[in-house]
Design an enzyme around this catalytic site. Structure first.
Site, PDB file in Angstrom:
ATOM      1  N   ARG A  25       0.818  -1.216   0.000  1.00 45.73           N
ATOM      2  CA  ARG A  25       0.000   0.000   0.000  1.00 45.73           C
ATOM      3  C   ARG A  25       0.852   1.266   0.000  1.00 45.73           C
ATOM      4  NH1 ARG A  25      -5.028  -1.587   4.075  1.00 45.73           N
ATOM      5  NH2 ARG A  25      -6.133  -2.879   2.574  1.00 45.73           N
ATOM      6  N   ARG A  29      -2.139   6.387  -0.350  1.00 49.83           N
ATOM      7  CA  ARG A  29      -2.328   6.282   1.097  1.00 49.83           C
ATOM      8  C   ARG A  29      -1.873   7.512   1.850  1.00 49.83           C
ATOM      9  NH1 ARG A  29      -5.720   2.286   2.547  1.00 49.83           N
ATOM     10  NH2 ARG A  29      -4.579   1.730   4.437  1.00 49.83           N
ATOM     11  N   ARG A  38      -6.531  11.931  -5.980  1.00 51.69           N
ATOM     12  CA  ARG A  38      -7.774  11.204  -5.695  1.00 51.69           C
ATOM     13  C   ARG A  38      -9.004  12.086  -5.900  1.00 51.69           C
ATOM     14  NH1 ARG A  38     -11.779   9.032  -5.207  1.00 51.69           N
ATOM     15  NH2 ARG A  38     -12.523   7.448  -3.744  1.00 51.69           N
ATOM     16  N   ASP A  75      -6.987  -2.689  -6.951  1.00 55.96           N
ATOM     17  CA  ASP A  75      -7.661  -3.166  -5.746  1.00 55.96           C
ATOM     18  C   ASP A  75      -8.028  -4.630  -5.932  1.00 55.96           C
ATOM     19  OD1 ASP A  75      -8.989  -2.004  -3.119  1.00 55.96           O
ATOM     20  OD2 ASP A  75     -10.402  -3.449  -3.952  1.00 55.96           O
ATOM     21  N   TYR A 150     -15.544 -11.086   0.955  1.00 59.02           N
ATOM     22  CA  TYR A 150     -16.252  -9.847   0.598  1.00 59.02           C
ATOM     23  C   TYR A 150     -17.475 -10.156  -0.265  1.00 59.02           C
ATOM     24  CZ  TYR A 150     -12.278  -7.022   2.217  1.00 59.02           C
ATOM     25  OH  TYR A 150     -11.304  -6.419   2.979  1.00 59.02           O
TER      26      TYR A 150
END
Length: 349
Positions: A25, A29, A38, A75, A150
């Site tokens: 990561r 971040r 972002r 992701d 998930y």
């Protein structure tokens, strides 16, 4: 002739003068330039599928720090979307997934799923074209069990519902895992063909599993992925990361033909040394909370890790991903310590 990237030398089993270093990561971040980037994306999924923006996010930490490898910005939940399950991210809460589609329908979607992820291949190609030849590029995918948790639960949780599902509906879970193995293998082949020089499988939720269940839903699917990728002619080395596996990480290393094994924060010096002696390169296991905290304890732990595992093939990394509010100067200090070159927490160029 360009030097072989340090990461690839370590994964080939070399014991180097210093270990290669990269952080899970690390792309985005904690970096202000990532946070600014972002804001330009409509949502997180759109960000991942925008090669120009995702390549920029991948390269940002490489400009700040002398990391030995970049990991593509993507992701682990892109595959469920490619298989027909709705996926979105709630601000401040994390991923959400819609109702689990029928397994047969997802199985039919496997062949076309990789085309729906072609943007990640373009991201890799863009990064590889810009990244220096002596710095490696890592592609990745989520482990089938982690992705399945998930898909079953619809969000991040303590996985109790998914583990219960594994006991109550073993045939359904096995069928779902087979679909995910096939889709993941195709996805990783595409990544390697697009410029990824190493491939990591992130099994983020490997903890709390009985030995027989761990073999069935973690080790067996990972082995199948590696075998399928190898059968497609891909020779890029694999790093398998069964986070939380505890003592079962040694079972994993024996069962899965990966070149590298990621270790989490709880890994002992002896476990890592046994894995090295058994022919595996190890990666990890600095506590990401300690990286955030900094101070003398961080310096001491970095020194201990280098001492206990530096005598064999080793990649310096965290036991989990960088936490968003980790001070940049802490990252710079650790990277400088590992590389032997003081690193300023410089502004991005």
């Amino acid at each position: 002739m360009s030097e072989t990237p340090r990461l690839l030398r370590a994964l080939a089993g070399e014991t180097l003068d210093r270990p290669p270093v990269w952080f899970m990561r690390q792309a985005g971040r904690s970096l202000p330039e990532y946070l600014e980037l972002r804001t330009q994306a409509k949502d997180f999924i759109s960000f991942c599928h925008n090669p120009e923006m995702a390549a920029e996010a991948t390269l940002q930490p490489m400009r700040r720090f002398p990391m030995d490898a970049a990991i593509v910005f993507a992701d682990i939940l892109l595959i469920p979307g490619a298989l027909g399950q709705e996926v979105w991210f709630e601000k401040g809460e994390g991923p959400r997934l819609g109702e689990l589609p029928e397994i047969a329908r997802m199985a039919d979607a496997v062949e076309g799923s990789t085309a729906k992820l072609s943007a990640i291949g373009e991201t890799l190609a863009r990064v590889r074209a810009e990244l220096e030849p002596d710095r490696a590029l890592i592609g990745f995918a989520g482990g089938p069990w982690t992705v399945a948790t998930y898909m079953i639960e619809g969000r991040s949780s303590n996985r109790e519902a998914a583990r219960t599902f594994a006991y109550e509906h073993p045939e359904t879970l096995d069928a779902l895992l087979r679909v995910l193995v096939d889709a993941t293998a195709r996805y990783l082949v595409m990544q390697a063909n697009s410029g990824a020089q190493a491939l990591q499988i992130f099994e983020s939720w490997a903890e709390g599993l009985a030995e027989d269940v761990f073999e069935r839903i973690v080790s067996r699917p990972h082995r199948a992925i590696v075998e399928q990728v190898r059968a497609a002619g891909v020779t890029a080395p694999f790093i398998g990361f069964p986070r939380g596996a505890g003592a079962l990480v040694e079972n994993y290393a024996r069962a899965v033909p990966v070149e590298g094994v990621g270790l989490d924060t709880q890994a002992s010096a002896a476990v890592g040394q046994r894995l090295q002696a058994g022919g595996k390169t190890i990666q990890g296991a600095l506590d990401n909370l300690l990286l955030r905290a900094g101070g003398p304890a961080l310096d001491a732990r970095v020194g201990a890790l280098l001492e206990q595992w530096g005598g064999g093939p080793y990649i310096f990394n965290l036991g989990h991903g960088v936490i968003p509010d980790t001070p940049i100067e802490h990252i710079a200090r650790v990277v400088g310590r590992v590389t032997g070159k003081p690193v300023k927490a410089m502004a991005a160029e």
